[in-house]
Design a protein around this motif. Structure first.
Motif, short mmCIF file in Angstrom:
data_model
loop_
_atom_site.label_atom_id
_atom_site.label_comp_id
_atom_site.label_asym_id
_atom_site.label_seq_id
_atom_site.Cartn_x
_atom_site.Cartn_y
_atom_site.Cartn_z
N LEU A 170 -7.26 5.10 11.39
CA LEU A 170 -6.28 5.03 10.07
C LEU A 170 -5.23 4.03 10.29
CD1 LEU A 170 -5.82 6.64 7.43
CD2 LEU A 170 -4.30 8.31 9.01
N ASP A 171 -5.25 2.96 9.31
CA ASP A 171 -4.42 2.08 9.34
C ASP A 171 -3.60 1.90 8.18
OD1 ASP A 171 -2.96 -0.21 10.66
OD2 ASP A 171 -4.70 -1.49 10.59
N ALA A 172 -2.42 1.11 8.34
CA ALA A 172 -1.61 0.91 7.20
C ALA A 172 -0.57 -0.22 7.32
CB ALA A 172 -0.54 2.06 6.48
N TRP A 173 -0.66 -1.21 6.58
CA TRP A 173 0.01 -2.30 6.68
C TRP A 173 0.53 -3.11 5.27
CZ3 TRP A 173 -5.02 -2.33 6.79
CH2 TRP A 173 -5.89 -3.14 6.05
N ARG A 174 1.43 -3.98 5.30
CA ARG A 174 1.75 -4.78 4.05
C ARG A 174 1.39 -6.01 4.15
NH1 ARG A 174 7.46 -4.03 0.96
NH2 ARG A 174 6.38 -1.79 0.57
N GLY A 175 0.72 -6.47 2.96
CA GLY A 175 0.26 -7.88 2.96
C GLY A 175 -0.02 -8.29 1.70
N ILE A 176 -0.76 -9.43 1.49
CA ILE A 176 -0.82 -9.90 0.30
C ILE A 176 -2.24 -9.64 -0.29
CG2 ILE A 176 -0.92 -12.24 -1.09
CD1 ILE A 176 1.58 -11.59 -0.17
N LEU A 177 -2.33 -9.12 -1.55
CA LEU A 177 -3.41 -8.86 -2.10
C LEU A 177 -4.53 -10.20 -2.05
CD1 LEU A 177 -4.96 -6.38 -3.35
CD2 LEU A 177 -4.27 -7.01 -5.53
N ASN A 178 -5.72 -9.99 -2.03
CA ASN A 178 -6.86 -11.20 -1.90
C ASN A 178 -6.73 -11.94 -3.34
OD1 ASN A 178 -7.64 -10.55 0.62
ND2 ASN A 178 -9.29 -9.66 -0.05
N GLU A 179 -6.36 -13.03 -3.29
CA GLU A 179 -6.37 -13.98 -4.53
C GLU A 179 -7.53 -14.06 -5.07
OE1 GLU A 179 -4.35 -18.20 -5.89
OE2 GLU A 179 -4.54 -17.58 -4.01
N GLY A 180 -7.64 -13.86 -6.51
CA GLY A 180 -8.82 -14.08 -7.14
C GLY A 180 -9.92 -12.81 -7.13
N LYS A 181 -9.57 -11.84 -6.53
CA LYS A 181 -10.31 -10.53 -6.84
C LYS A 181 -9.83 -9.75 -7.87
CE LYS A 181 -13.02 -11.00 -3.00
NZ LYS A 181 -14.34 -11.14 -3.22
N ASP A 182 -8.74 -9.90 -8.16
CA ASP A 182 -7.94 -9.39 -9.40
C ASP A 182 -7.10 -10.05 -10.08
OD1 ASP A 182 -7.10 -5.99 -10.32
OD2 ASP A 182 -6.79 -7.46 -11.42
N GLU A 183 -7.32 -10.63 -11.35
CA GLU A 183 -6.48 -11.83 -11.75
C GLU A 183 -4.98 -11.25 -12.11
OE1 GLU A 183 -8.40 -13.14 -15.29
OE2 GLU A 183 -9.94 -13.94 -14.53
N GLY A 184 -4.85 -9.82 -12.29
CA GLY A 184 -3.51 -9.61 -12.48
C GLY A 184 -2.77 -9.39 -11.33
N ALA A 186 -2.92 -11.44 -8.58
CA ALA A 186 -3.07 -12.36 -7.40
C ALA A 186 -1.65 -12.74 -6.85
CB ALA A 186 -3.42 -13.79 -8.44
N ARG A 187 -1.80 -12.82 -5.63
CA ARG A 187 -0.62 -13.20 -4.52
C ARG A 187 0.31 -12.11 -4.54
NH1 ARG A 187 -2.12 -15.82 -0.67
NH2 ARG A 187 -0.18 -16.25 -0.32
N ARG A 188 -0.16 -10.70 -4.92
CA ARG A 188 1.00 -9.67 -5.11
C ARG A 188 0.84 -9.05 -3.81
NH1 ARG A 188 2.52 -6.16 -9.20
NH2 ARG A 188 1.14 -7.40 -10.58
N GLU A 189 2.16 -8.74 -3.37
CA GLU A 189 2.38 -8.16 -2.06
C GLU A 189 2.47 -6.41 -2.20
OE1 GLU A 189 5.52 -8.68 1.64
OE2 GLU A 189 6.41 -7.54 -0.39
N VAL A 190 1.53 -6.13 -1.53
CA VAL A 190 1.28 -4.56 -1.51
C VAL A 190 1.13 -3.92 -0.23
CG1 VAL A 190 -0.05 -4.98 -3.80
CG2 VAL A 190 -1.41 -4.92 -1.61
N ASP A 191 0.92 -2.67 -0.19
CA ASP A 191 0.84 -1.76 1.08
C ASP A 191 -0.65 -1.46 1.23
OD1 ASP A 191 3.54 -1.57 1.88
OD2 ASP A 191 3.84 -0.21 0.49
N PHE A 192 -1.43 -1.84 2.02
CA PHE A 192 -2.73 -1.53 2.28
C PHE A 192 -3.14 -0.03 3.10
CE2 PHE A 192 -3.01 -6.02 1.41
CZ PHE A 192 -4.17 -5.98 0.55
N LEU A 193 -4.03 0.56 2.77
CA LEU A 193 -4.54 1.82 3.72
C LEU A 193 -5.89 1.67 3.71
CD1 LEU A 193 -3.72 4.66 4.81
CD2 LEU A 193 -4.39 5.62 2.66
N ARG A 194 -6.32 1.92 5.02
CA ARG A 194 -7.62 1.79 5.55
C ARG A 194 -8.16 2.86 6.40
NH1 ARG A 194 -10.26 0.45 9.94
NH2 ARG A 194 -8.35 -0.55 10.97
N LEU A 195 -9.07 3.80 5.77
CA LEU A 195 -9.70 4.91 6.54
C LEU A 195 -10.83 4.43 7.17
CD1 LEU A 195 -9.33 7.39 3.38
CD2 LEU A 195 -7.55 6.84 5.46
N GLY A 196 -10.88 4.05 8.42
CA GLY A 196 -12.01 3.49 9.02
C GLY A 196 -12.67 2.46 8.20
N ARG A 197 -13.95 2.51 8.11
CA ARG A 197 -14.66 1.71 7.34
C ARG A 197 -15.25 2.46 5.96
NH1 ARG A 197 -15.96 -1.13 12.16
NH2 ARG A 197 -15.79 -3.42 11.79
#
Length: 268
Positions: A170-184, A186-197
């Motif tokens: 269970l992991d959490a980190w701050r990063g940049i949202l993948n550019e091009g996946k969501d036009e609105g 793009a390059r937005r800093e967000v908090d990510f949460l991952r629950l395994g796979r």
């Protein structure tokens, strides 16, 4: 014709009689002495035989005790010897196939690297650049003349262990949202949460926007307010700011039920 009779005094006659008796008893005494000597010698032999018999009996008992001890030790060692024999047979079989294994090793290493790269490409898009760089480094290391086969295998297995560990975290980190996946976004800093796979999510710092990665559609899908609240809880749990609890969140990929197979079907 006249007859003369000689009469000896009584003492002389008695002496002659005693002397005659002694002469007659000498053989008897000698025989008795010889018999006594023979009996003594026989007794000595019997005593010696008894001593030897007793010593032989003691030796026999010692040998029997040693035999029982050796038999007990043999019974105890038998399972260990059987296991050692099995290991020796296994090693001999491995040595027999060692040449074939060495010939197949480069192909196996290349296959492991290729499968790792394909796995990262198909997996949830978290830390993707880092993971692809790791796989590409492994591929470049296959041609390293200074690396032994054992070293190359260690690197491959370590990379695979790292990938497998991602599925249990269970992991959490701050990063940049993948550019091009969501036009609105793009390059937005967000908090990510991952629950395994199973789940990958993001939430903007102001909490107004959030999304879940949909593997089948290969894109982000927006979360509603209830989903964003659950996502905030998940982020705080991953950062040890909240006690673990059940989260109600959509998952990134559908769960597939493993097919049940019988041992006969699995071996066929």
């Amino acid at each position: 014709m006249r007859t003369f009779r000689l009469q000896l005094p009584a003492g002389i006659a008695l002496g002659l009689l005693s002397f005659g008796l002694l002469q007659a008893q000498e053989p008897i005494v000698e025989e008795a002495s010889q018999a006594q000597r023979a009996q003594a010698e026989l007794q000595s032999r019997i005593d010696a035989a008894d001593d030897e018999t007793r010593e032989l009996l003691r030796e026999l008992r010692r040998v029997e005790a040693e035999t029982r001890r050796l038999e007990a030790r043999s019974d105890a060692l038998a399972p260990r010897l059987e296991r050692q024999d099995e290991r020796l047979e296994s090693r001999e079989a491995a040595l027999d196939t060692l040449a074939e294994t060495r010939e197949a090793l480069p192909q196996l290493e290349q296959s492991l690297v290729s499968r790792l790269q394909a796995w990262v490409e198909r997996d949830l898009p978290f830390l993707k650049a880092e993971r692809l760089a790791r796989a590409q480094g492994l591929e470049a290391g296959l041609d390293d003349p200074d690396a032994s086969a054992a070293e190359r295998l260690d690197r491959l297995l370590a990379a695979w262990r790292t990938e497998l560990d991602y599925g249990r975290e269970l992991d959490a980190w701050r990063g940049i949202l993948n550019e091009g996946k969501d036009e609105g976004d793009a390059r937005r800093e967000v908090d990510f949460l991952r629950l395994g796979r199973v789940g990958l999510y993001y939430l903007t710092p102001d909490g107004r926007k959030g999304g879940v990665w949909r593997a089948e559609a290969d894109r982000w899908e927006a979360l509603d307010e209830a989903g964003r609240v659950e996502l905030r809880h998940g982020l705080r749990i991953a950062r040890d700011q909240r006690a673990p609890e059940l989260l109600t969140l959509p998952i990134s990929r559908p769960l597939e039920r493993a097919e049940t197979t019988t041992p006969a079907e699995a071996s066929s």
